[in-house]
Structure formats: C-alpha cells, structure tokens
Design a protein around this motif. Structure first.
Motif, mmCIF file in Angstrom:
data_model
loop_
_atom_site.group_PDB
_atom_site.id
_atom_site.type_symbol
_atom_site.label_atom_id
_atom_site.label_comp_id
_atom_site.label_asym_id
_atom_site.label_seq_id
_atom_site.Cartn_x
_atom_site.Cartn_y
_atom_site.Cartn_z
ATOM 1 N N GLU A 126 0.823 -1.206 0.000
ATOM 2 C CA GLU A 126 0.000 0.000 0.000
ATOM 3 C C GLU A 126 0.862 1.263 0.000
ATOM 4 O O GLU A 126 1.970 1.280 0.538
ATOM 5 N N LEU A 127 0.321 2.314 -0.604
ATOM 6 C CA LEU A 127 0.860 3.652 -0.422
ATOM 7 C C LEU A 127 0.369 4.161 0.929
ATOM 8 O O LEU A 127 -0.810 4.032 1.253
ATOM 9 N N VAL A 128 1.270 4.736 1.714
ATOM 10 C CA VAL A 128 0.924 5.270 3.033
ATOM 11 C C VAL A 128 1.207 6.767 3.053
ATOM 12 O O VAL A 128 2.319 7.208 2.723
ATOM 13 N N ALA A 129 0.193 7.538 3.401
ATOM 14 C CA ALA A 129 0.346 8.992 3.520
ATOM 15 C C ALA A 129 0.705 9.346 4.956
ATOM 16 O O ALA A 129 0.150 8.785 5.899
ATOM 17 N N VAL A 130 1.627 10.291 5.115
ATOM 18 C CA VAL A 130 2.053 10.750 6.444
ATOM 19 C C VAL A 130 1.532 12.166 6.653
ATOM 20 O O VAL A 130 1.802 13.071 5.854
ATOM 21 N N ILE A 131 0.781 12.340 7.729
ATOM 22 C CA ILE A 131 0.180 13.640 8.029
ATOM 23 C C ILE A 131 1.225 14.539 8.698
ATOM 24 O O ILE A 131 1.833 14.167 9.700
ATOM 25 N N GLY A 132 1.415 15.732 8.126
ATOM 26 C CA GLY A 132 2.461 16.621 8.629
ATOM 27 C C GLY A 132 1.954 17.822 9.386
ATOM 28 O O GLY A 132 2.743 18.668 9.806
ATOM 29 N N SER A 133 0.634 17.906 9.583
ATOM 30 C CA SER A 133 0.080 19.054 10.308
ATOM 31 C C SER A 133 -1.243 18.657 10.932
ATOM 32 O O SER A 133 -2.002 17.867 10.362
ATOM 33 N N SER A 134 -1.523 19.191 12.095
ATOM 34 C CA SER A 134 -2.820 18.952 12.732
ATOM 35 C C SER A 134 -3.900 19.877 12.184
ATOM 36 O O SER A 134 -5.084 19.727 12.514
ATOM 37 N N GLN A 135 -3.509 20.836 11.359
ATOM 38 C CA GLN A 135 -4.462 21.751 10.732
ATOM 39 C C GLN A 135 -4.904 21.149 9.405
ATOM 40 O O GLN A 135 -4.164 21.176 8.418
ATOM 41 N N ILE A 136 -6.097 20.574 9.377
ATOM 42 C CA ILE A 136 -6.600 19.886 8.194
ATOM 43 C C ILE A 136 -7.635 20.766 7.507
ATOM 44 O O ILE A 136 -8.664 21.100 8.103
ATOM 45 N N ASP A 137 -7.360 21.143 6.264
ATOM 46 C CA ASP A 137 -8.294 21.932 5.464
ATOM 47 C C ASP A 137 -9.093 20.963 4.599
ATOM 48 O O ASP A 137 -8.558 20.394 3.645
ATOM 49 N N SER A 267 7.076 -2.675 -2.776
ATOM 50 C CA SER A 267 7.693 -1.480 -3.352
ATOM 51 C C SER A 267 6.643 -0.507 -3.850
ATOM 52 O O SER A 267 5.592 -0.917 -4.364
ATOM 53 N N VAL A 268 6.944 0.778 -3.735
ATOM 54 C CA VAL A 268 6.142 1.834 -4.343
ATOM 55 C C VAL A 268 7.092 2.712 -5.145
ATOM 56 O O VAL A 268 8.123 3.169 -4.634
ATOM 57 N N GLU A 269 6.735 2.941 -6.392
ATOM 58 C CA GLU A 269 7.526 3.751 -7.306
ATOM 59 C C GLU A 269 7.878 5.106 -6.694
ATOM 60 O O GLU A 269 7.030 5.792 -6.134
ATOM 61 N N GLY A 270 9.149 5.466 -6.791
ATOM 62 C CA GLY A 270 9.586 6.769 -6.321
ATOM 63 C C GLY A 270 9.797 6.863 -4.825
ATOM 64 O O GLY A 270 10.199 7.913 -4.323
ATOM 65 N N ILE A 271 9.526 5.769 -4.105
ATOM 66 C CA ILE A 271 9.683 5.802 -2.641
ATOM 67 C C ILE A 271 10.740 4.796 -2.191
ATOM 68 O O ILE A 271 11.764 5.165 -1.640
ATOM 69 N N GLY A 272 10.505 3.518 -2.414
ATOM 70 C CA GLY A 272 11.470 2.522 -1.980
ATOM 71 C C GLY A 272 10.845 1.161 -1.789
ATOM 72 O O GLY A 272 9.721 0.904 -2.239
ATOM 73 N N THR A 273 11.573 0.291 -1.083
ATOM 74 C CA THR A 273 11.180 -1.108 -0.925
ATOM 75 C C THR A 273 11.333 -1.559 0.519
ATOM 76 O O THR A 273 12.321 -1.231 1.181
ATOM 77 N N LEU A 274 10.335 -2.300 0.992
ATOM 78 C CA LEU A 274 10.436 -3.027 2.253
ATOM 79 C C LEU A 274 10.883 -4.434 1.917
ATOM 80 O O LEU A 274 10.336 -5.071 1.008
ATOM 81 N N ARG A 275 11.858 -4.957 2.636
ATOM 82 C CA ARG A 275 12.305 -6.347 2.437
ATOM 83 C C ARG A 275 12.263 -7.046 3.785
ATOM 84 O O ARG A 275 13.126 -6.860 4.627
ATOM 85 N N ASN A 276 11.215 -7.833 3.972
ATOM 86 C CA ASN A 276 10.990 -8.497 5.262
ATOM 87 C C ASN A 276 10.869 -9.994 5.064
ATOM 88 O O ASN A 276 10.206 -10.457 4.128
ATOM 89 N N VAL A 277 11.496 -10.745 5.943
ATOM 90 C CA VAL A 277 11.453 -12.209 5.887
ATOM 91 C C VAL A 277 10.484 -12.721 6.935
ATOM 92 O O VAL A 277 10.505 -12.269 8.094
ATOM 93 N N VAL A 278 9.611 -13.659 6.558
ATOM 94 C CA VAL A 278 8.628 -14.213 7.484
ATOM 95 C C VAL A 278 9.318 -15.166 8.454
ATOM 96 O O VAL A 278 10.079 -16.056 8.041
ATOM 97 N N SER A 279 9.087 -14.956 9.739
ATOM 98 C CA SER A 279 9.736 -15.777 10.765
ATOM 99 C C SER A 279 9.079 -17.156 10.852
ATOM 100 O O SER A 279 8.044 -17.418 10.252
ATOM 101 N N GLU A 280 9.688 -18.021 11.624
ATOM 102 C CA GLU A 280 9.055 -19.302 11.937
ATOM 103 C C GLU A 280 7.808 -19.047 12.753
ATOM 104 O O GLU A 280 7.708 -18.070 13.496
ATOM 105 N N LYS A 281 6.841 -19.930 12.642
ATOM 106 C CA LYS A 281 5.595 -19.771 13.378
ATOM 107 C C LYS A 281 5.839 -19.979 14.871
ATOM 108 O O LYS A 281 6.811 -20.606 15.287
#
Length: 283
Positions: A126-137, A267-281
């Motif tokens: 997913e693309l995740v948006a980060v809120i940078g202000s508490s003033q929301i217009d 991965s999301v274009e223009g942002i980067g990549t998460l590389r995570n390995v699934v652990s043992e259960k």
C-alpha cells in the motif's frame, strides 16, 4: 527529500534526512511536531536544523516512520479489482477505515512475525500517507500531507473471517497482530511528486515472484478524499499515518498465503522497498 526514523546502536530513536548519495543520514534537531508542519507547508530542507555530524547508513536501523504517540489509520476496500477478484465483493458506497495497533508495525528490514493464531497470513502492498500538520483543510486535504511511504498491511485472513455472524469481520485480530506490518523505509516528501494525489506503481514480490502489480491511479478514493473522510470522523494529528488500500493479487484471492522463510518485498515507485522475511511460526 527523504526523512527516516532511525536508531543507532539500540539508542533512542531519532529523525534524520537520508543522503543516499553519501550513504549516510543527517539527524534532525527538535521533535517531529516542531518541524513537520513547516516541511508540509513547502519550506523544504530549510525548515530543518541538522546535527553537525552525519551518521553512516550502515550504523543505523530503519524504524517505522511514525512515533509511538501517533495513530495508524487503515483505509480498505479502495481498489475495485481487489474487492472483486480477491473477495468477490462489490464496491462500497463510501470509504472503509479502521485503526491498526502501533505494536503491529515493523521497519523496512525487520522480520515479519508469523502469529500462532493464524494459518492464512496475507500480504497487501500500500501507499501510506504521512500527516504533517494537525491543521486539516477539508477543502484542500493534501495540504496537510508531509509525504508518502510504503506499507505492507499483513493480515490474518482466517481471523478476519472469524467474527460472529451478524457482527462483521474481526479486523482487530486480522490486522493488529504484533510485529507483522512493514512500514518504511523512509518518508519521501510530497514535493518530490506532481501535485495532487500520487499516481504510482505498487508491486509486491514473494521470493522474487511478483504477486501484486498495480497503480494508485486505480484507487476508488484518492488520498485527499480518504483524509477528508477519516478526519470528519476522528481528527488527524501531526505524525499520524494513513494506509490507502491495496491492489489485487493478495493471497485471499489466489489461495497463496505467506509461509515461514518467505522473502517479501513491497515497493512503491519513487519511494522505496520493504524487504521483510517471514519468521518461523509460534515466535
């Protein structure tokens, strides 16, 4: 500009500007709430006071780019093909949003914990948006956005379906399992993208095989519309993050869920990549 939340030798987390050219980060002086509104407002790097000495990337750990005092909001059901192909559902008439526990978050290179309660661990880039202000217009919701990062909204699908009949899905159990949800590797500020809601390619690969390949241009509700919907119901604060939905191709539709040892790259274009390995259960 890339902004990362980091730790050095297990010490106190700090925010920094990422300099990939020199493979180092420059620590930012002051708290996120002090400088983020100025950056979101367009001041750029001039809004930041930086430490005198940079730190080598090799010496830091990339943490989820959200402080523990902030909220993790997830907007789902935002890609029609995902709903139809993976769930067999029609498009809802309005966005769907819920909260994810902070303890579910992991950094860009941390292991994905395989929770003992599930047999159907699923992936959602997913693309995740980060809120940078508490003033929301509400007339210009994107004005509050600091930037964007990558998310992998890992879900326990069997737990999601386990809600009592007539009550609905158990999204808490499905989405808030400890140490499952990758976020990062950093925030790319919105001035790096064209104006408006970003139109970016999203991909997710498991062991090198691409399983999700979509674009944020296919979102039913864009980033601004999602911010306005959520804020009208529960106010955003500076530093909150917002997952914006996932394209088709998840295990719920294909029947191919995550297994211990899987290498998951979101991965999301223009942002980067998460590389995570699934652990043992049962970890």
């Amino acid at each position: 500009m890339k902004l990362a939340r980091c730790s050095l030798n297990g010490g106190k987390p700090f925010w920094a500007v990422v300099d990939l050219e020199h493979d180092e980060v420059n620590p930012i002086l002051g708290g996120f709430q002090e400088w983020a509104p100025r950056v979101a407002g367009g001041a750029g790097i001039s809004a930041l006071s930086l430490a005198a000495k940079p730190v080598a990337m090799a010496d830091i750990v990339l943490l989820p780019p959200v402080d523990p005092t902030n909220r993790v909001v997830v907007a789902g059901a935002n890609y029609l093909a995902h709903l139809q192909d993976d769930f067999g559902l029609d498009a809802p008439v309005q966005p769907v949003a819920f909260l994810k526990a902070y303890g579910a978050l992991i950094g860009a290179n941390d292991p994905i914990r395989y929770p003992p309660l599930t047999k159907e661990l699923d992936h959602e880039v997913e693309l995740v948006a980060v809120i940078g202000s508490s003033q929301i217009d509400l007339q210009n919701p994107l004005a509050c956005v600091l930037g964007y990062t990558v998310g992998n909204d890992v879900s326990a699908r069997d737990l999601q379906r386990s809600g009592p009949k007539g009550i609905g899905m158990d999204l808490f159990s499905a989405k808030s399992q400890d140490r499952t949800t990758g976020v990062g590797p950093w925030i790319v500020t919105k001035d790096e993208f064209p104006q408006g809601s970003p139109k970016l390619r999203l991909t997710l690969a498991v062991n090198g095989e691409v399983r999700q390949d979509g674009t944020t241009a296919d979102m039913t509700w864009d980033v601004g519309e999602l911010i306005a919907f959520v804020h009208a119901r529960s106010s955003f604060a500076c530093g909150d993050i917002l997952f914006t939905g996932s394209p088709a191709g998840v295990g719920m539709g294909t029947g191919r869920f995550l297994s211990p040892g899987d290498v998951v790259e979101a991965s999301v274009e223009g942002i980067g990549t998460l590389r995570n390995v699934v652990s043992e259960k049962n970890v």
